[in-house]
Motif scaffolding. Structure first.
Motif, PDB file in Angstrom:
ATOM      1  N   UNK A 258      16.974 -72.213 -59.413  1.00  0.00           N
ATOM      2  CA  UNK A 258      17.260 -71.652 -58.094  1.00  0.00           C
ATOM      3  C   UNK A 258      18.746 -71.420 -57.852  1.00  0.00           C
ATOM      4  N   UNK A 259      19.596 -72.116 -58.615  1.00  0.00           N
ATOM      5  CA  UNK A 259      21.033 -72.062 -58.371  1.00  0.00           C
ATOM      6  C   UNK A 259      21.566 -73.329 -57.740  1.00  0.00           C
ATOM      7  N   UNK A 260      20.806 -74.407 -57.833  1.00  0.00           N
ATOM      8  CA  UNK A 260      21.239 -75.675 -57.261  1.00  0.00           C
ATOM      9  C   UNK A 260      22.473 -76.244 -57.937  1.00  0.00           C
ATOM     10  N   UNK A 261      22.565 -76.083 -59.258  1.00  0.00           N
ATOM     11  CA  UNK A 261      23.750 -76.579 -59.963  1.00  0.00           C
ATOM     12  C   UNK A 261      24.998 -75.834 -59.490  1.00  0.00           C
ATOM     13  N   UNK A 262      24.884 -74.520 -59.321  1.00  0.00           N
ATOM     14  CA  UNK A 262      26.012 -73.737 -58.832  1.00  0.00           C
ATOM     15  C   UNK A 262      26.404 -74.159 -57.414  1.00  0.00           C
ATOM     16  N   UNK A 263      25.411 -74.437 -56.579  1.00  0.00           N
ATOM     17  CA  UNK A 263      25.708 -74.882 -55.219  1.00  0.00           C
ATOM     18  C   UNK A 263      26.403 -76.230 -55.229  1.00  0.00           C
ATOM     19  N   UNK A 264      25.949 -77.144 -56.080  1.00  0.00           N
ATOM     20  CA  UNK A 264      26.590 -78.454 -56.178  1.00  0.00           C
ATOM     21  C   UNK A 264      28.052 -78.318 -56.573  1.00  0.00           C
ATOM     22  N   UNK A 265      28.331 -77.430 -57.543  1.00  0.00           N
ATOM     23  CA  UNK A 265      29.711 -77.204 -57.958  1.00  0.00           C
ATOM     24  C   UNK A 265      30.525 -76.578 -56.829  1.00  0.00           C
ATOM     25  N   UNK A 266      29.927 -75.629 -56.127  1.00  0.00           N
ATOM     26  CA  UNK A 266      30.602 -74.971 -55.008  1.00  0.00           C
ATOM     27  C   UNK A 266      31.008 -75.981 -53.938  1.00  0.00           C
ATOM     28  N   UNK A 267      30.127 -76.936 -53.670  1.00  0.00           N
ATOM     29  CA  UNK A 267      30.366 -77.931 -52.618  1.00  0.00           C
ATOM     30  C   UNK A 267      31.152 -79.145 -53.112  1.00  0.00           C
ATOM     31  N   UNK A 268      31.474 -79.168 -54.422  1.00  0.00           N
ATOM     32  CA  UNK A 268      32.093 -80.360 -55.021  1.00  0.00           C
ATOM     33  C   UNK A 268      31.281 -81.601 -54.696  1.00  0.00           C
ATOM     34  N   UNK A 269      29.966 -81.465 -54.822  1.00  0.00           N
ATOM     35  CA  UNK A 269      29.079 -82.600 -54.588  1.00  0.00           C
ATOM     36  C   UNK A 269      29.392 -83.723 -55.566  1.00  0.00           C
ATOM     37  N   UNK A 270      29.078 -84.939 -55.161  1.00  0.00           N
ATOM     38  CA  UNK A 270      29.317 -86.073 -56.053  1.00  0.00           C
ATOM     39  C   UNK A 270      28.421 -85.989 -57.284  1.00  0.00           C
ATOM     40  N   UNK A 271      27.181 -85.531 -57.083  1.00  0.00           N
ATOM     41  CA  UNK A 271      26.293 -85.359 -58.229  1.00  0.00           C
ATOM     42  C   UNK A 271      25.276 -84.258 -57.959  1.00  0.00           C
ATOM     43  N   UNK A 272      24.802 -83.651 -59.043  1.00  0.00           N
ATOM     44  CA  UNK A 272      23.663 -82.745 -59.035  1.00  0.00           C
ATOM     45  C   UNK A 272      22.624 -83.355 -59.948  1.00  0.00           C
ATOM     46  N   UNK A 273      21.414 -83.592 -59.432  1.00  0.00           N
ATOM     47  CA  UNK A 273      20.435 -84.417 -60.136  1.00  0.00           C
ATOM     48  C   UNK A 273      19.193 -83.628 -60.524  1.00  0.00           C
ATOM     49  N   UNK A 274      18.558 -84.043 -61.606  1.00  0.00           N
ATOM     50  CA  UNK A 274      17.390 -83.431 -62.251  1.00  0.00           C
ATOM     51  C   UNK A 274      17.857 -82.367 -63.234  1.00  0.00           C
ATOM     52  N   UNK A 275      18.073 -81.113 -62.783  1.00  0.00           N
ATOM     53  CA  UNK A 275      18.681 -80.050 -63.593  1.00  0.00           C
ATOM     54  C   UNK A 275      17.835 -79.619 -64.780  1.00  0.00           C
ATOM     55  N   UNK A 276      16.522 -79.836 -64.712  1.00  0.00           N
ATOM     56  CA  UNK A 276      15.655 -79.422 -65.816  1.00  0.00           C
ATOM     57  C   UNK A 276      15.740 -77.923 -66.075  1.00  0.00           C
ATOM     58  N   UNK A 277      15.913 -77.156 -64.995  1.00  0.00           N
ATOM     59  CA  UNK A 277      15.936 -75.699 -65.121  1.00  0.00           C
ATOM     60  C   UNK A 277      17.319 -75.121 -64.812  1.00  0.00           C
ATOM     61  N   UNK A 278      18.356 -75.931 -64.920  1.00  0.00           N
ATOM     62  CA  UNK A 278      19.710 -75.439 -64.637  1.00  0.00           C
ATOM     63  C   UNK A 278      20.057 -74.276 -65.567  1.00  0.00           C
ATOM     64  N   UNK A 279      20.635 -73.242 -64.997  1.00  0.00           N
ATOM     65  CA  UNK A 279      20.990 -72.048 -65.762  1.00  0.00           C
ATOM     66  C   UNK A 279      22.263 -72.274 -66.567  1.00  0.00           C
ATOM     67  N   UNK A 280      22.534 -71.347 -67.483  1.00  0.00           N
ATOM     68  CA  UNK A 280      23.792 -71.394 -68.230  1.00  0.00           C
ATOM     69  C   UNK A 280      24.978 -71.340 -67.273  1.00  0.00           C
ATOM     70  N   UNK A 281      24.869 -70.475 -66.246  1.00  0.00           N
ATOM     71  CA  UNK A 281      25.957 -70.364 -65.275  1.00  0.00           C
ATOM     72  C   UNK A 281      26.110 -71.656 -64.476  1.00  0.00           C
ATOM     73  N   UNK A 282      24.992 -72.302 -64.164  1.00  0.00           N
ATOM     74  CA  UNK A 282      25.065 -73.565 -63.436  1.00  0.00           C
ATOM     75  C   UNK A 282      25.716 -74.660 -64.247  1.00  0.00           C
ATOM     76  N   UNK A 283      25.374 -74.734 -65.519  1.00  0.00           N
ATOM     77  CA  UNK A 283      25.989 -75.728 -66.403  1.00  0.00           C
ATOM     78  C   UNK A 283      27.481 -75.447 -66.556  1.00  0.00           C
ATOM     79  N   UNK A 284      27.828 -74.182 -66.714  1.00  0.00           N
ATOM     80  CA  UNK A 284      29.242 -73.818 -66.819  1.00  0.00           C
ATOM     81  C   UNK A 284      29.998 -74.195 -65.557  1.00  0.00           C
ATOM     82  N   UNK A 285      29.373 -74.000 -64.396  1.00  0.00           N
ATOM     83  CA  UNK A 285      30.027 -74.350 -63.136  1.00  0.00           C
ATOM     84  C   UNK A 285      30.251 -75.857 -63.033  1.00  0.00           C
ATOM     85  N   UNK A 286      29.267 -76.638 -63.450  1.00  0.00           N
ATOM     86  CA  UNK A 286      29.412 -78.097 -63.391  1.00  0.00           C
ATOM     87  C   UNK A 286      30.517 -78.589 -64.328  1.00  0.00           C
TER      88      UNK A 286
END
Length: 426
Positions: A258-286
């Motif tokens: 969905x883009x949750x990893x990207x949102x976590x990076x955008x918000x500088x969240x303390x953690x992004x959890x689960x990430x089974x379906x994290x995209x390449x862009x989401x992983x790069x952002x993290x």
């Protein structure tokens, strides 16, 4: 042991995991092994670490001494993602899932998260507290010295506050340190069906202010997922929580990308959890931020789902933590030995990376890397002693609990007999 110093000596391996921030990428393999290591703690803090031969003179005077010959000494484990305060259980649902029953049918049969919501709403504070206390004792026996606990089985004001109050009381009464997280946005309750925006408004206007006034929760989490809370809804809730003083966490990209990893990076969240379906862009952002990628392999194991791409995350420079996701539905287990085994066998993580993910990176995922997660001067003396001479046995003795002793705040609180040694220091 109150009033005495603690000395641990002759550890076959003493693993420091030194640092005050998440270890990223290749740095995760640097765990700082000291052969024939020793550690001295006083007043709950570590005051000396190094080879046993280098101990200062008279180190054993007025000390409680633990001889760790043939054993591995390492930081206490940090389980940075659990749902440990809940009422009721759902064993039938586990086997329905294994038989291939679709989730919507499980809901129709009375299963799913709303089953636990009903049971938790019906439970008193005392009942929830008794259940959680027993769970914490079992976690302690597996080397967990700090655990994150989420609310989220109330989806209303009173029960969410009650879950957090349970954590607050247990934090004062037993030795395992609890990090409380508010997860009111765990699901949409039936009375808000089709009105998710209205539920988010309710959370922001009524529940969040009460949570902040209560003064227990440190984080706000949200189940950012298709069919639950959208990116926009999650962003709005977490922004409001941040304005009220709570730090951000996300359940991200568990079911769909969905883009949750990207949102976590955008918000500088303390953690992004689960990430089974994290995209390449989401992983790069993290990999570009300090947000910890917390992977939960036991949940994928129990659900027969694909695992999060932890190897890719590490190779691209992200900080990875491991946690259990202990909950009554998708992962009714808080087995750190199984987490370690799955991390090696299914996630292709190296033994040293697993140690980092269970200690300093777990600490970073709950914003405590400056206090716990490593064995170095000035840190809290939270220590696990394994019954074997190397950290390799965490995976090699697959799925078995090899913890021999657990120390919290410099005090021995559990040994391999399974008997707690001391209550929480007052």
């Amino acid at each position: 042991m109150t009033g005495k110093k603690l000395l641990i000596k002759h550890a076959a391996e003493l693993i420091t995991c030194a640092g005050a921030a998440p270890k990223k990428g290749a740095a995760m393999a640097d765990i700082g092994i000291i052969s024939d290591g020793a550690l001295v703690a006083e007043a709950g803090k570590i005051v000396w670490v190094g080879p046993t031969d280098d101990l200062p003179p008279d180190s054993e005077e007025q000390c409680e001494v633990i001889d760790a010959t043939g054993q591995c000494v390492m930081p206490g484990f940090v389980d940075s993602h659990t749902h440990m305060v809940f009422g009721g259980y759902r064993p039938e649902e586990f086997f329905w899932r294994l038989a291939g029953t679709p989730y919507l049918e499980i809901l129709e049969r009375g299963g799913g998260i709303l089953n636990t919501v009903q049971a938790t709403r019906s439970a008193s504070l005392a009942e929830l507290k008794d259940l959680a206390a027993r769970r914490l004792e079992n976690m302690l026996a597996m080397g967990v010295t700090t655990v994150e606990g989420k609310s989220g089985y109330g989806l209303d004001l009173d029960t969410e506050l009650r879950q957090l109050a349970v954590m607050d009381e247990l934090n004062r009464e037993q030795p395992v340190e609890i990090v409380p997280t508010f997860l009111g946005a765990h699901a949409v309750p039936p009375d808000y069906k089709g009105r998710t925006d209205d539920y988010v408004d309710y959370m922001i206007k009524e529940v969040l202010p009460a949570v902040v006034r209560q003064g227990v929760a440190e984080f706000c989490d949200v189940f950012c997922e298709q069919g639950v809370f959208s990116l926009a809804q999650s962003r709005r809730l977490l922004a409001a929580a941040k304005n009220m003083g709570l730090q951000a966490k996300l359940h991200a990209d568990e079911i769909v990308s969905l883009g949750g990893a990207e949102l976590a990076a955008e918000l500088n969240a303390c953690s992004a959890d689960h990430l089974l379906q994290a995209s390449d862009a989401g992983i790069a952002a993290l990999s570009q931020v300090r947000t910890v990628a917390t992977v939960l392999p036991m949940t994928a194991f129990c659900l027969r789902e694909s695992y999060a791409r932890a190897r890719v995350m590490i190779d691209q420079g992200a900080a990875v933590a491991l946690a259990t996701d202990y909950n009554p539905g998708s992962c009714f287990s808080h087995s750190m030995p199984l987490v370690a085994a799955l991390a090696a066998i299914q996630l292709n993580m190296k033994p040293a990376e697993i140690v980092t993910a269970l200690t300093i990176n777990g600490a970073a995922a709950v914003n405590r890397a400056d206090r716990i997660g490593s064995l170095e001067i000035g840190k809290q003396a939270d220590v696990v002693i394994l019954g074997y001479p190397s950290h390799l046995y965490l995976v090699y003795h697959a799925g078995m609990n090899i913890v021999d002793k657990v120390i919290k705040h410099g005090r021995l609180i559990w040994n391999k007999s399974g008997r707690k040694q001391h209550g929480k220091e007052q």
